[in-house]
Write a protein that holds these residues in place. Structure first.
Motif, PDB file in Angstrom:
ATOM      1  N   ASN A   1       0.928   8.787 -15.134  1.00  0.00           N
ATOM      2  CA  ASN A   1       2.123   7.800 -14.811  1.00  0.00           C
ATOM      3  C   ASN A   1       1.490   6.472 -15.220  1.00  0.00           C
ATOM      4  N   TYR A   2       1.912   6.018 -16.552  1.00  0.00           N
ATOM      5  CA  TYR A   2       1.528   4.606 -17.055  1.00  0.00           C
ATOM      6  C   TYR A   2       1.872   3.611 -15.940  1.00  0.00           C
ATOM      7  N   PHE A   3       3.129   3.799 -15.447  1.00  0.00           N
ATOM      8  CA  PHE A   3       4.043   2.599 -14.658  1.00  0.00           C
ATOM      9  C   PHE A   3       3.081   2.448 -13.548  1.00  0.00           C
ATOM     10  N   GLY A   4       2.653   3.654 -12.949  1.00  0.00           N
ATOM     11  CA  GLY A   4       2.115   3.478 -11.417  1.00  0.00           C
ATOM     12  C   GLY A   4       0.557   3.134 -11.777  1.00  0.00           C
ATOM     13  N   LEU A   5      -0.043   3.440 -13.040  1.00  0.00           N
ATOM     14  CA  LEU A   5      -1.305   2.923 -13.184  1.00  0.00           C
ATOM     15  C   LEU A   5      -1.348   1.395 -13.433  1.00  0.00           C
ATOM     16  N   ILE A   6      -0.285   0.920 -14.178  1.00  0.00           N
ATOM     17  CA  ILE A   6      -0.217  -0.576 -14.363  1.00  0.00           C
ATOM     18  C   ILE A   6      -0.078  -1.228 -13.368  1.00  0.00           C
ATOM     19  N   TRP A   7       0.927  -0.850 -12.506  1.00  0.00           N
ATOM     20  CA  TRP A   7       1.163  -1.377 -11.255  1.00  0.00           C
ATOM     21  C   TRP A   7       0.067  -1.471 -10.152  1.00  0.00           C
ATOM     22  N   GLY A   8      -0.910  -0.213 -10.190  1.00  0.00           N
ATOM     23  CA  GLY A   8      -1.960  -0.308  -9.402  1.00  0.00           C
ATOM     24  C   GLY A   8      -3.043  -1.335  -9.744  1.00  0.00           C
ATOM     25  N   ILE A   9      -3.248  -1.372 -11.200  1.00  0.00           N
ATOM     26  CA  ILE A   9      -4.136  -2.239 -11.715  1.00  0.00           C
ATOM     27  C   ILE A   9      -3.807  -3.825 -11.441  1.00  0.00           C
ATOM     28  N   SER A  10      -2.512  -4.125 -11.649  1.00  0.00           N
ATOM     29  CA  SER A  10      -2.244  -5.306 -11.445  1.00  0.00           C
ATOM     30  C   SER A  10      -2.207  -5.725 -10.042  1.00  0.00           C
ATOM     31  N   SER A  11      -1.904  -4.665  -9.174  1.00  0.00           N
ATOM     32  CA  SER A  11      -2.288  -5.219  -7.582  1.00  0.00           C
ATOM     33  C   SER A  11      -3.667  -5.243  -7.611  1.00  0.00           C
TER      34      SER A  11
END
Length: 163
Positions: A87-97
């Protein structure tokens, strides 16, 4: 640099006298009090904003605490998004967090360290403060708590400024 007055060495006007070191060394986080280690490392999301509130700027404790704990919690979700069904959206959200969490804590510890160093006339500079805050974040935070004489007897986890 210095003048001698009545057999005393007195600094000239507008000149600071620097103390040699901090009260304790950076790696003395576990030497005295394990409860303070728990407050400084495990509850860092709360104790970092409290010390920031006490030493740097008033009025940001609650907001900073929410940002740090929320971003830290979202960072913990990164492994969920790395399964077979990526899930790219979740991965990007987690990395930005993760980036928000890191930047917030490092900047708060850096500013706290700078203010304590200047207020207490401790030898050092901004680069030392930044590198210590970046690479030794929790140990630096524990050193700040000891420098401000915060210990397990007078520390209050649920207060705005820790005491």
């Amino acid at each position: 640099m210095f003048t001698i007055k009545n057999m005393k060495v007195v600094p000239k006007k507008n000149e600071r006298v620097l103390r040699n070191n901090w009260k304790t060394k950076i790696c003395e986080c576990c030497d005295d009090d394990w409860s303070m280690f728990i407050y400084g490392v495990i509850c860092a999301g709360t104790s970092i904003p409290q010390l920031f509130e006490k030493t740097v700027v008033k009025g940001y404790c609650l907001v900073s605490t929410l940002i740090i704990w929320t971003s830290f919690t979202l960072v913990l979700t990164i492994p969920i998004y790395l399964t077979d069904n990526l899930n790219y959206f979740g991965l990007i959200w987690g990395i930005s967090s993760c980036i928000v969490f890191s930047l917030t804590t490092v900047v708060m510890i850096y500013r706290t360290r700078s203010n304590i160093r200047i207020k207490s006339n401790i030898q050092g500079n901004n680069l030392d403060d930044f590198c210590t805050s970046l690479w030794c974040c929790c140990c630096s935070h524990m050193q700040h708590m000891r420098e401000e004489d915060i210990n397990s007897e007078n520390y209050k986890l649920n207060s705005i400024n820790a005491v």
